[in-house]
Write an enzyme that holds these catalytic residues in place. Structure first.
Site, PDB file in Angstrom:
ATOM      1  N   HIS A 248       0.833  -1.202   0.000  1.00 25.98           N
ATOM      2  CA  HIS A 248       0.000   0.000   0.000  1.00 25.98           C
ATOM      3  C   HIS A 248       0.875   1.262   0.000  1.00 25.98           C
ATOM      4  O   HIS A 248       0.598   2.217  -0.748  1.00 25.98           O
ATOM      5  CB  HIS A 248      -0.910  -0.016   1.228  1.00 25.98           C
ATOM      6  CG  HIS A 248      -1.758   1.213   1.357  1.00 25.98           C
ATOM      7  ND1 HIS A 248      -2.913   1.404   0.629  1.00 25.98           N
ATOM      8  CD2 HIS A 248      -1.595   2.331   2.109  1.00 25.98           C
ATOM      9  CE1 HIS A 248      -3.432   2.577   0.932  1.00 25.98           C
ATOM     10  NE2 HIS A 248      -2.659   3.153   1.839  1.00 25.98           N
ATOM     11  N   GLU A 270      -1.733  -5.320  -3.853  1.00 23.75           N
ATOM     12  CA  GLU A 270      -2.429  -4.892  -2.636  1.00 23.75           C
ATOM     13  C   GLU A 270      -3.845  -5.457  -2.590  1.00 23.75           C
ATOM     14  O   GLU A 270      -4.322  -5.915  -1.541  1.00 23.75           O
ATOM     15  CB  GLU A 270      -2.458  -3.361  -2.591  1.00 23.75           C
ATOM     16  CG  GLU A 270      -3.190  -2.797  -1.388  1.00 23.75           C
ATOM     17  CD  GLU A 270      -3.497  -1.327  -1.577  1.00 23.75           C
ATOM     18  OE1 GLU A 270      -3.544  -0.613  -0.567  1.00 23.75           O
ATOM     19  OE2 GLU A 270      -3.726  -0.899  -2.731  1.00 23.75           O
ATOM     20  N   ASN A 684      28.470 -20.593  -3.459  1.00 18.53           N
ATOM     21  CA  ASN A 684      29.384 -21.731  -3.425  1.00 18.53           C
ATOM     22  C   ASN A 684      29.100 -22.627  -2.227  1.00 18.53           C
ATOM     23  O   ASN A 684      29.232 -23.857  -2.314  1.00 18.53           O
ATOM     24  CB  ASN A 684      30.831 -21.235  -3.376  1.00 18.53           C
ATOM     25  CG  ASN A 684      31.341 -20.818  -4.737  1.00 18.53           C
ATOM     26  OD1 ASN A 684      30.856 -21.298  -5.757  1.00 18.53           O
ATOM     27  ND2 ASN A 684      32.286 -19.904  -4.780  1.00 18.53           N
TER      28      ASN A 684
END
Length: 973
Positions: A248, A270, A684
């Site tokens: 919002h 929203e 990794n």
């Protein structure tokens, strides 16, 4: 009303007060929603709304006054208890607040309240006052919400296939084989979308920068809330409300500056969240995936804003908006499954078998010309068609008179023709067209179709070979015999959104369900669909290349602001006040000397006292400024829960990320630079470090792997650790791989200890991965990590135990500006050694030195310490043999120590670090990290302790005893 006839000062005060009132109302509304019985919060909302109504009425701002008056009425009813606080009422007041904010901003920027339509929201307020809120449907959006920046989004069209004609059972098999993966819902790009950059409406200098910074914070908070919600789906009302509030707020902010695409997208998100928090739609894994995809697209939209020109390069968000609308209307995500995927990574996916560099370069250059979603759907569609042809041939060999099968075969070849033509493979398109023509002629004649099977199978084999080659050229693969598709590549998203046209359907005389058209289902996360047809597959022209359309994505913009606690600013003002007092005292002492009012020795004493006071003030000032620049490392850590979540799902491993020390503070300049190195290390750890689930169980470990991300203070530095409980690194294996790749020689491998072997992972191009994956790439990256950390004046330390896991520690300075250093003199020149790296200073008698492995050493408090003359490392004149007592600085590189012999030990001093500059950096000056300027204007070089240690190790290996006539000479002579 226009502001032309109003007093500018009165208007200026009104703008300030109106914004303060609105900023007070919104958070209190959200608090009221949590505590509807709290009359105190209601009064805190009513008062600013009443003030806004009065001020706007005084100035004759009728539209603002009218809406504020209606909002005040409904608040008054709530205060008196005549109405109950409900979510619908809250949404209505929030909509009124949004409209009021827009009109105030319009008035400030353009002089008029603008054409905001307040009618629908006023109508709903009046209906609410009558108790008829549910009967009014005037405003678009959820619960009467007013869309302040309406962006027309075409209603998604469902693809309705005509009912298939009756056919024998095998025919259904062919058609199902072809159409199984076609979604019933396909979002369409906006045909009226215009990608021309347009200006945003900003108010004053810095307004846009504030918007971008807040937008980045909201994106981080949305990711955090959604990931937490994913782990705690039950009883997560607070998280859902927080997520709704973030969407919002971003919707309101984007509406204020006229960012249409962002406003439209956040409005749809929203609206969906509003139904979730009301319990009308259940929160689910697929819902979280969809909202995360929307957040990724929001991040892309924000990155398109050019803060210097206040313009934005628009991206078509209509596809994602349609998906959100579909889920909002249907109440579940079943219809949009497969249309949204995870966040695109920062490098393209790669095939499991690593191609040669030439092949990779060729594939990359061709694949860059295509939309990744087009490529993925093209491969999927072609795979289905090839399988359908095989099934049709098998059925026709058994019974060549099945007309429906022949018709399906014709449509299949036509689909191949359309798909390859759409991708720009004209040669294959023509060949598929001829093959389809053969089928068409045979089915329209009275000849036995079995006579055509041998010819068609030959044609099909040639066509398959051509398709396999074409698929490889765009970075995918289809097995020549089994026609099974490898995972499609995901090239780097290019900056200009690519097209997703829908080819014309193949003509079919009967109303039979068609084979899937090569119309890509757009993935708004990775590559929003926007352009008109033919642009997707055409190679870029020189003009488009020169305009940067093929350039890699720009690095996210770094925030140029820091939020500072006002107590720190208050203290800073006090220190500056003391500084001014001392400055005035210097002036008084100067006048006293000039006028002869004081004796010289008295003035000298006062001058000394004032200088001491000035030193104290400057230290305090420096310390305060340093604290102002400090920001918590949490701003960097916040991106990793989402990253690990996506990597976990992509790799199929269960991974838990544990973050510690998020409150640890760094200098802002350091925090801005450590994000990318940490991304490489975490990737990794997940990909190479953690084993697959079956391996972990076989090794007696828990199925879920763990990755720790820690930050903590370490002396005057800060350490960040990335640790995993995976398979660990084998030093011997690393040495074997390094020798095979030509990184080191067998002699160097034999001389290496385990610690040095672990450091091989930072060698350029080194990779110990047995299989290349799309998560951590081809091993490139660890050398970049080391380079980036070195540029930050830091170091990387590696620890690993086979079968237990690995830990990489980044040690970084608190700040890149000022450090404590020990000044030393070597060969007539002065050098600075960062005090963090100095373990101690001492003096050693030459007669106590011994040699170990052709290197000088000394026993110091029970420890054998390697000794090297700093002048020898820096290629300066040496004088060790001319002295009986050697001044020595003992430096510490993690847990390794080394004695540096110098000519003279000078004082400890605070120095300001200056970079060497691009010109000197080109010379690759090893052992140096920067320079500083002394009080007399001379330049002093700053040594890099980590590199000094590495240079001493290399020097020791090169020193072999030389012989002249059979007599051995001392090492180093």
């Amino acid at each position: 009303m226009s502001q032309d006839f109003l007093d500018p000062e009165i208007l200026s005060d009104f703008f300030i007060e109106a914004k303060e009132h609105l900023e007070t109302i919104e958070p209190n509304l959200l608090e009221l929603e949590k505590s509807p019985e709290n009359l105190g919060i209601l009064n805190e909302i009513f008062r600013p709304m009443h003030s806004l109504k009065g001020a706007s009425g005084f100035l004759g701002l009728n539209k603002i006054n009218g809406l504020a008056h209606k909002a005040e009425n409904i608040l008054d009813e709530l205060r008196q208890g005549s109405m109950q606080v409900t979510e619908g009422i809250m949404d209505l007041i929030l909509s009124a607040t949004d409209a009021l904010r827009t009109m105030v901003d319009n008035l400030e920027t353009s002089g008029v309240e603008g054409d905001v339509d307040t009618g629908p929201v006023i109508a709903q307020i009046e209906a609410a006052l009558k108790g008829e809120l549910g009967d009014v449907t005037g405003g678009p959006g959820a619960e009467g919400e007013v869309v302040l920046e309406p962006e027309p989004v075409s209603e998604p069209q469902s693809v309705v296939e005509p009912a298939p004609a009756p056919a024998p059972e095998p025919v259904a098999t062919v058609e199902e084989e072809v159409t199984a993966s076609v979604p019933a819902f396909v979002p369409e790009p906006d045909p009226d979308f215009d990608d021309t950059p347009y200006a945003l409406t900003t108010v004053g200098e810095g307004h846009l920068a504030d918007f971008l910074e807040e937008a980045q914070e909201i994106v981080e908070n949305l990711n955090r809330c959604l990931l937490t919600l994913e782990g705690e789906p039950e009883g997560a009302e607070e998280l859902i409300n927080d997520t709704f509030r973030y969407f919002h707020n971003l919707k309101g902010n984007s509406g204020i500056i006229g960012f249409k695409e962002l406003n439209s997208l956040t409005h749809e998100a929203e609206t969906l969240l509003n139904k979730v928090r009301k319990g009308e739609i259940a929160s689910s894994q697929s819902m979280i995936d969809l909202l995360l995809a929307a957040v990724d697209l929001i991040e892309t939209l924000v990155s398109k804003v050019d803060i210097e020109t206040s313009r934005v390069d628009p991206v078509d968000t209509s596809a994602m908006a349609q998906i959100l609308q579909k889920v909002t209307n249907d109440g579940d995500t079943a219809a949009v499954q497969g249309l949204v995927s995870g966040k695109s990574e920062d490098h393209p996916k790669e095939a499991e078998a690593a191609p040669t560099p030439a092949e990779a370069a060729a594939v990359e250059s061709v694949a860059d010309e295509y939309d990744p979603e087009d490529v993925a759907l093209f491969i999927s569609t072609i795979d289905q068609q090839l399988k359908a042809v095989d099934v049709a041939f098998d059925l026709l060999r058994k019974d060549s008179g099945q007309k429906d099968i022949i018709d399906g075969l014709f449509r299949t070849f036509q689909t191949i023709q359309n798909s390859t033509g759409y991708m720009g493979f004209d040669e294959i398109r023509e060949y598929a067209s001829r093959t389809a023509g053969l089928v068409d002629q045979a089915r329209k004649s009275d000849m036995d179709f079995s006579l055509m099977l041998d010819i068609l199978e030959q044609e099909h084999a040639i066509l398959r070979e051509m398709i396999v080659k074409a698929v490889k050229s765009v970075g995918g693969s289809i097995e020549e015999e089994g026609a099974e598709v490898a995972s499609a590549p995901e090239p780097e998203p290019i900056s200009e959104p690519a097209a997703a046209p829908v080819p014309e359907p193949a003509p079919a005389p009967e109303p039979v369900a068609e084979a899937p058209k090569p119309a890509p289902a757009p993935d708004p996360v990775k590559q929003p669909v926007s352009k008109p047809a033919s642009a997707a597959r055409k190679p870029m022209s020189n003009a488009s290349k020169s305009s940067g359309a093929q350039q890699p994505p720009a690095k996210p913009k770094v925030s140029s602001t820091i939020r500072v606690d006002h107590h720190k600013l208050d203290h800073l003002m006090n220190v500056i006040g003391e500084l001014i007092i001392n400055r005035n005292r210097y002036a008084m002492l100067a006048r006293a000397l000039e006028d002869g009012q004081e004796e010289v020795h008295v003035v000298a004493q006062q001058l000394t006292e004032t200088t001491y006071a000035m030193a104290r003030i400057s230290d305090d000032l420096q310390d305060t400024i340093m604290k102002v620049r400090m920001v918590p490392v949490q701003t960097v850590f916040s991106r990793f829960p989402r990253l690990v979540r996506d990597l976990s799902r992509k790799s199929g491993k269960q991974v838990e990320l544990i973050m510690e020390g998020e409150e640890t503070e760094f200098d802002k300049s350091v925090v801005e630079e450590i994000g990318d190195p940490l991304v490489h290390l975490v990737r990794n750890a997940v990909d190479h470090g953690l084993e697959p689930e079956d391996e972990r169980i076989a090794a007696g470990k828990k199925p879920k792997g763990h990755v720790w991300l820690r930050a903590y203070h370490k002396g005057n530095s800060v350490a960040i650790e990335v640790e995993d409980d995976g398979r660990g690194m084998d030093p011997e294996k690393l040495k074997m791989v390094a020798m095979r790749k030509g990184v080191i020689t067998p002699e160097e491998a034999n001389a290496m200890d385990d610690r040095e072997a672990l450091d091989l992972i930072f060698a350029p191009g080194f990779s110990s991965a047995e299989k290349v994956t799309d998560i951590s790439g081809r091993g490139v990256g660890m050398d970049v990590v080391k380079t980036n950390i070195k540029n930050l004046k830091g170091s990387v330390h590696t620890q690993s135990e086979v079968g237990k896991g690995s830990k990489l520690t980044l040690t970084l300075p608190l700040t890149l500006a000022i450090i404590d250093a020990l000044m030393v003199q070597v060969g007539g020149d002065t050098f600075a050694i960062p005090l963090d790296a100095v373990s101690e200073t001492t003096k050693i008698e030459v007669e106590k030195l011994s040699e170990v492995n052709n290197r000088k050493a000394v026993e110091l408090r029970g420890e054998v310490l390697g000794i090297v003359e700093l002048a020898e490392l820096l290629d300066l004149p040496q004088s060790m043999d001319d002295r009986d007592v050697l001044p020595m600085v003992i430096i510490q590189d993690n847990d390794r120590r080394l004695g540096l012999v110098v000519d003279r030990l000078l004082e400890r001093q605070e120095i300001v670090i200056k970079p060497l500059g691009q010109y000197l950096n080109n010379f690759n000056l090893k052992g140096l990290s920067g320079a500083t300027i002394m009080g007399d204007g001379s330049v002093v070089l700053i040594l890099d302790p980590h590199e000094i240690y590495s240079l001493s190790t290399q020097l020791g290996r090169k020193q072999e005893p030389l012989t002249v006539g059979g007599a051995a000479l001392p090492a180093g002579k």
